[in-house]
Design a protein around this motif. Structure first.
Motif, PDB file in Angstrom:
ATOM      1  N   MET A 298       0.619  -1.138  -0.449  1.00 53.53           N
ATOM      2  CA  MET A 298      -0.219   0.231  -0.025  1.00 53.53           C
ATOM      3  C   MET A 298       0.924   1.232   0.112  1.00 53.53           C
ATOM      4  O   MET A 298       1.986   1.621   1.231  1.00 53.53           O
ATOM      5  CB  MET A 298      -0.981   0.402   0.933  1.00 53.53           C
ATOM      6  N   PRO A 299       0.255   2.106  -0.887  1.00 57.00           N
ATOM      7  CA  PRO A 299       1.270   3.579  -0.793  1.00 57.00           C
ATOM      8  C   PRO A 299       1.186   4.569   0.516  1.00 57.00           C
ATOM      9  O   PRO A 299       0.728   5.513   0.223  1.00 57.00           O
ATOM     10  CB  PRO A 299       1.289   4.204  -1.875  1.00 57.00           C
ATOM     11  N   LEU A 300       1.351   4.284   1.362  1.00 51.49           N
ATOM     12  CA  LEU A 300       1.082   4.813   2.676  1.00 51.49           C
ATOM     13  C   LEU A 300       1.090   6.214   2.880  1.00 51.49           C
ATOM     14  O   LEU A 300       0.406   6.959   3.309  1.00 51.49           O
ATOM     15  CB  LEU A 300       1.293   3.730   3.806  1.00 51.49           C
ATOM     16  N   ARG A 301       2.669   6.286   2.788  1.00 51.06           N
ATOM     17  CA  ARG A 301       2.533   8.005   2.687  1.00 51.06           C
ATOM     18  C   ARG A 301       2.456   8.376   2.091  1.00 51.06           C
ATOM     19  O   ARG A 301       1.926  10.240   2.177  1.00 51.06           O
ATOM     20  CB  ARG A 301       4.421   8.012   2.856  1.00 51.06           C
ATOM     21  N   GLU A 302       1.780   8.495   0.290  1.00 48.96           N
ATOM     22  CA  GLU A 302       1.241   8.727  -0.339  1.00 48.96           C
ATOM     23  C   GLU A 302      -0.064   9.298   0.158  1.00 48.96           C
ATOM     24  O   GLU A 302      -0.519   9.990  -0.263  1.00 48.96           O
ATOM     25  CB  GLU A 302       1.267   8.050  -1.615  1.00 48.96           C
ATOM     26  N   TYR A 333       8.630  -1.537   7.600  1.00 52.55           N
ATOM     27  CA  TYR A 333       8.968  -2.549   6.496  1.00 52.55           C
ATOM     28  C   TYR A 333       8.521  -2.165   4.505  1.00 52.55           C
ATOM     29  O   TYR A 333       9.076  -1.771   3.876  1.00 52.55           O
ATOM     30  CB  TYR A 333       8.779  -4.053   6.794  1.00 52.55           C
ATOM     31  N   VAL A 334       6.713  -2.060   4.647  1.00 53.15           N
ATOM     32  CA  VAL A 334       5.983  -2.221   3.533  1.00 53.15           C
ATOM     33  C   VAL A 334       6.980  -0.406   2.901  1.00 53.15           C
ATOM     34  O   VAL A 334       6.866  -0.260   1.540  1.00 53.15           O
ATOM     35  CB  VAL A 334       4.880  -2.428   3.586  1.00 53.15           C
ATOM     36  N   HIS A 335       6.810   0.286   3.854  1.00 53.05           N
ATOM     37  CA  HIS A 335       6.672   1.622   3.807  1.00 53.05           C
ATOM     38  C   HIS A 335       8.519   1.813   2.748  1.00 53.05           C
ATOM     39  O   HIS A 335       9.165   2.322   1.479  1.00 53.05           O
ATOM     40  CB  HIS A 335       7.047   2.800   4.502  1.00 53.05           C
ATOM     41  N   THR A 336       9.393   1.316   3.405  1.00 53.22           N
ATOM     42  CA  THR A 336      10.538   1.005   3.263  1.00 53.22           C
ATOM     43  C   THR A 336      11.395   0.100   2.122  1.00 53.22           C
ATOM     44  O   THR A 336      11.931   0.584   1.562  1.00 53.22           O
ATOM     45  CB  THR A 336      11.309   0.318   4.016  1.00 53.22           C
ATOM     46  N   ALA A 337      10.392  -0.922   1.551  1.00 53.92           N
ATOM     47  CA  ALA A 337      10.127  -1.336   0.065  1.00 53.92           C
ATOM     48  C   ALA A 337       9.544  -1.016  -0.299  1.00 53.92           C
ATOM     49  O   ALA A 337      10.278  -0.880  -1.841  1.00 53.92           O
ATOM     50  CB  ALA A 337       9.239  -3.284   0.340  1.00 53.92           C
ATOM     51  N   PRO A 342      10.134   2.394  -8.684  1.00 59.74           N
ATOM     52  CA  PRO A 342      10.346   3.639  -9.378  1.00 59.74           C
ATOM     53  C   PRO A 342       9.396   4.481  -9.596  1.00 59.74           C
ATOM     54  O   PRO A 342      10.058   5.758  -9.683  1.00 59.74           O
ATOM     55  CB  PRO A 342      10.522   2.368 -11.000  1.00 59.74           C
ATOM     56  N   ASP A 343       8.711   4.418  -8.850  1.00 53.51           N
ATOM     57  CA  ASP A 343       7.181   5.376  -8.832  1.00 53.51           C
ATOM     58  C   ASP A 343       7.294   6.299  -7.687  1.00 53.51           C
ATOM     59  O   ASP A 343       6.465   7.194  -7.365  1.00 53.51           O
ATOM     60  CB  ASP A 343       5.995   4.906  -9.844  1.00 53.51           C
ATOM     61  N   PHE A 344       8.032   5.447  -6.899  1.00 57.01           N
ATOM     62  CA  PHE A 344       7.904   6.087  -5.309  1.00 57.01           C
ATOM     63  C   PHE A 344       7.801   7.370  -5.486  1.00 57.01           C
ATOM     64  O   PHE A 344       8.724   8.316  -5.906  1.00 57.01           O
ATOM     65  CB  PHE A 344       8.868   5.312  -4.075  1.00 57.01           C
ATOM     66  N   ARG A 345       6.978   7.964  -4.209  1.00 51.91           N
ATOM     67  CA  ARG A 345       7.300   9.476  -3.944  1.00 51.91           C
ATOM     68  C   ARG A 345       6.681   9.531  -2.422  1.00 51.91           C
ATOM     69  O   ARG A 345       5.756   8.421  -1.711  1.00 51.91           O
ATOM     70  CB  ARG A 345       6.059  10.115  -4.519  1.00 51.91           C
ATOM     71  N   GLY A 346       7.398  10.152  -1.923  1.00 53.68           N
ATOM     72  CA  GLY A 346       6.642  10.972  -0.368  1.00 53.68           C
ATOM     73  C   GLY A 346       8.011  10.496   0.507  1.00 53.68           C
ATOM     74  O   GLY A 346       9.010  10.216  -0.031  1.00 53.68           O
TER      75      GLY A 346
END
Length: 443
Positions: A298-302, A333-337, A342-346
Motif C-alpha cells: 500500500m502507498p501509505l505515505r502518499e 517495513y512496507v514503506h521501506t520496501a 521506480p514510482d515511489f514518492r513520499g
C-alpha cells in the motif's frame, strides 16, 4: 461509584503524526466514570488531587490503548494459514469458517478473541462478524462482558457468495437493522454498530444503496473492503462495467463518507484518491495481511500526504497476528520496501508515525479522537501498562532509563504481547497478565 485514582508512571502520549510527549514521572487522574481529569507531571497532579488513590506504575510505561480498525472475528480460528491469495483463500478457508460461526461456536470463540485483543493492548476494534444475525448478537454480548470498546457489524452478502452464506437482500437489510437497533450506542456508547457489506463483488447495487440510507438513519458506521488484490479489481470491473473505478462503485451507492472505513486501498488511482479525500472517507492500512496474502504494498505515505485519515488494522485472519507491535513495524517495513520502486514518492514512516496510526490516528479515522486515542484531559481512560525492562538488552536496566526515541523504536521493533501487563478501558481493568484479576497495586 469507584473512587478517584491517580495512575503514576512514564507516560508516552502521541499528539500528532510525528510528535509525542513523554512525562518521565507522570500522573493520570481518572474519576469514577472513567474520564481523565488531568494528565501531567506526577507531583503537580498529586498536589491538585491530594485525595486520589495512587496506583503506582512508576517503573512502567503508560500508553494509550491500541486501535485495530479492521478485523474479522469468525476468522480468528483460521489465523496464519499460508499459501493462498485473496479470492482462493476466501473460498478455501474463510467462507467455511464463517458458515460454521453459529451462535454456539461464537459463544466459545468470542471470549478467547476479545481477551486476546486485550492482552495485546487493543482497547478498540472495528470488527466484522459473519452473515449470521444471532452470532453477531453473541459477539456484542461478549464485547460488553469483556469491557472492550468495539464497533461490530453483521456481514452482508446477497450475490456471488456460497449458497449457505447467500442472503436475500431485504432479509439481510432487516437483520442488520435489527442488530443495529439493539446494540448501536450500548454500554453507554462503548459499543457501536457498523453496517458491513463485505465488498462490492458480493453486494448488489440495491443492497449497497440501502446500506447508505440505513447508516445515515442510525448514525452508524459503514465498513467494507477496497482494492485489496489485482484479481479482485478485475472482478469488480466485470461486475460493474458502468463505473469509473472500484471506488466509484461505492461512491455511486452513497457509501463513501466520514463514517466509512475502507480496508486495504492498495490499488487506488489519483482520481480515486481524490474521491476518498473529498468525501472524507477513511482507510485501514493492513500491512501484515497485505504481505501474508501476497496482495501488494500500500502507498501509505502518499495517501497520508493527501490528507486521508488512516488507521492500522490486523485483518485477522488474513493477517497472521493480532499484535499492534507487529503491525506497526510491518507498516514501516512496507514503506521501506516501496522506496525501491521506480514510482515511489513520499517521505518517511517513523516509529512516531506508526505509534500515531495505532492510537490517535486510528481514533481520528473512526471519528472518536475526542474520546480516545491519546491521554488527555476530558477523554476516556483507555490505556495500557507496558514493561519497558523487556526492551533493554541488559537484565539490570529498568528500561525507563532509555531515551524516548530509543524506547519508542525498541518498543515497535521488539515489542509483542509479552510486554503488555495490563489493559484499561474507561478506567476499568479489563486484562491483567500477572494475576488475571482486577486488583491494582494501590498505595
Amino acid at each position: 461509584m469507584p473512587q478517584m485514582r491517580l495512575f503514576r508512571g512514564h507516560i508516552l502520549n502521541p499528539i500528532a503524526e510525528d510528535r509525542y510527549t513523554l512525562h518521565v514521572d507522570g500522573g493520570i487522574v481518572v474519576d469514577g466514570s472513567g474520564t481523565m481529569l488531568e494528565v501531567g507531571e506526577y507531583h503537580e497532579v498529586k498536589q491538585q488531587y491530594p485525595s486520589a488513590t495512587v496506583v503506582d506504575y512508576s517503573d512502567r510505561l503508560i500508553l494509550p490503548g491500541f486501535i485495530d480498525t479492521h478485523i474479522h472475528l469468525p476468522q480468528y480460528g483460521m489465523i496464519a494459514l499460508h499459501g493462498k491469495e485473496l479470492l482462493e483463500w476466501l473460498k478455501t478457508y474463510i467462507f467455511p469458517a464463517e458458515r460454521a460461526f453459529t451462535p454456539e461456536v461464537a459463544d466459545t470463540l468470542c471470549p478467547l478473541f476479545f481477551r486476546s485483543l486485550l492482552s495485546h493492548g487493543v482497547t478498540t476494534a472495528a470488527i466484522y462478524c459473519s452473515v449470521q444475525k444471532d452470532s453477531t448478537h453473541v459477539a456484542f454480548e461478549w464485547a460488553e462482558k469483556t469491557g472492550i470498546r468495539a464497533i461490530i457489524g453483521k456481514v452482508m452478502m446477497d450475490q456471488n457468495a456460497p449458497d449457505v452464506l447467500l442472503e436475500n437482500t431485504s432479509e439481510s437489510l432487516q437483520a442488520s437493522e435489527d442488530v443495529c437497533r439493539t446494540w448501536h450506542g450500548a454500554a453507554n456508547g462503548r459499543l457501536l454498530y457498523a453496517f458491513t457489506p463485505r465488498f462490492a463483488p458480493t453486494c448488489s447495487r440495491a443492497l449497497m444503496r440501502a446500506v447508505s440510507d440505513l447508516a445515515g438513519q442510525y448514525g452508524a458506521y459503514i465498513q467494507t473492503h477496497l482494492a485489496e488484490h489485482p484479481a479482485e479489481l478485475q472482478w469488480v470491473r466485470e461486475l460493474f462495467p458502468e463505473t469509473q473505478s472500484y471506488t466509484d462503485v461505492y461512491f455511486r451507492a452513497g457509501l463513501l463518507g466520514p463514517k466509512t472505513m475502507l480496508a486495504h486501498a492498495i490499488y487506488v488511482s489519483s482520481d480515486e484518491r481524490r474521491l476518498l479525500t473529498e468525501t472524507g472517507t477513511c482507510v485501514s492500512h493492513c500491512p501484515t495481511s497485505n504481505l501474508f496474502l501476497k496482495s501488494g504494498l500500500m502507498p501509505l505515505r502518499e495517501l497520508m500526504d493527501i490528507g486521508l485519515r488512516i488507521g492500522l488494522g490486523s485483518d485477522v485472519g488474513g493477517g497472521p497476528t493480532l499484535s499492534p507491535f507487529e503491525i506497526m513495524r510491518s507498516a514501516i517495513y512496507v514503506h521501506t520496501a516501496r522506496r525501491f520502486l521506480p514510482d515511489f514518492r513520499g517521505g518517511d514512516i517513523s516509529p512516531a508515525t506508526a505509534l500515531y496510526m495505532a492510537t490517535l490516528g486510528g481514533a481520528k479515522a473512526l471519528g472518536l479522537d475526542d474520546t480516545i486515542g491519546s491521554l488527555d484531559r476530558g477523554k476516556e481512560a483507555d490505556f495500557i501498562i507496558v514493561n519497558p525492562q523487556r526492551l533493554s538488552p541488559f537484565s539490570t536496566a529498568t528500561g525507563t532509563e532509555l531515551s524516548s526515541e530509543t524506547l519508542l523504536s525498541r518498543m515497535i521493533f521488539q515489542g509483542d504481547d509479552r510486554i503488555v501487563e495490563r489493559t484499561y478501558v474507561r478506567g476499568d481493568l479489563c486484562y491483567d497478565r500477572r494475576s488475571c484479576g482486577k486488583n491494582e497495586r494501590e498505595i
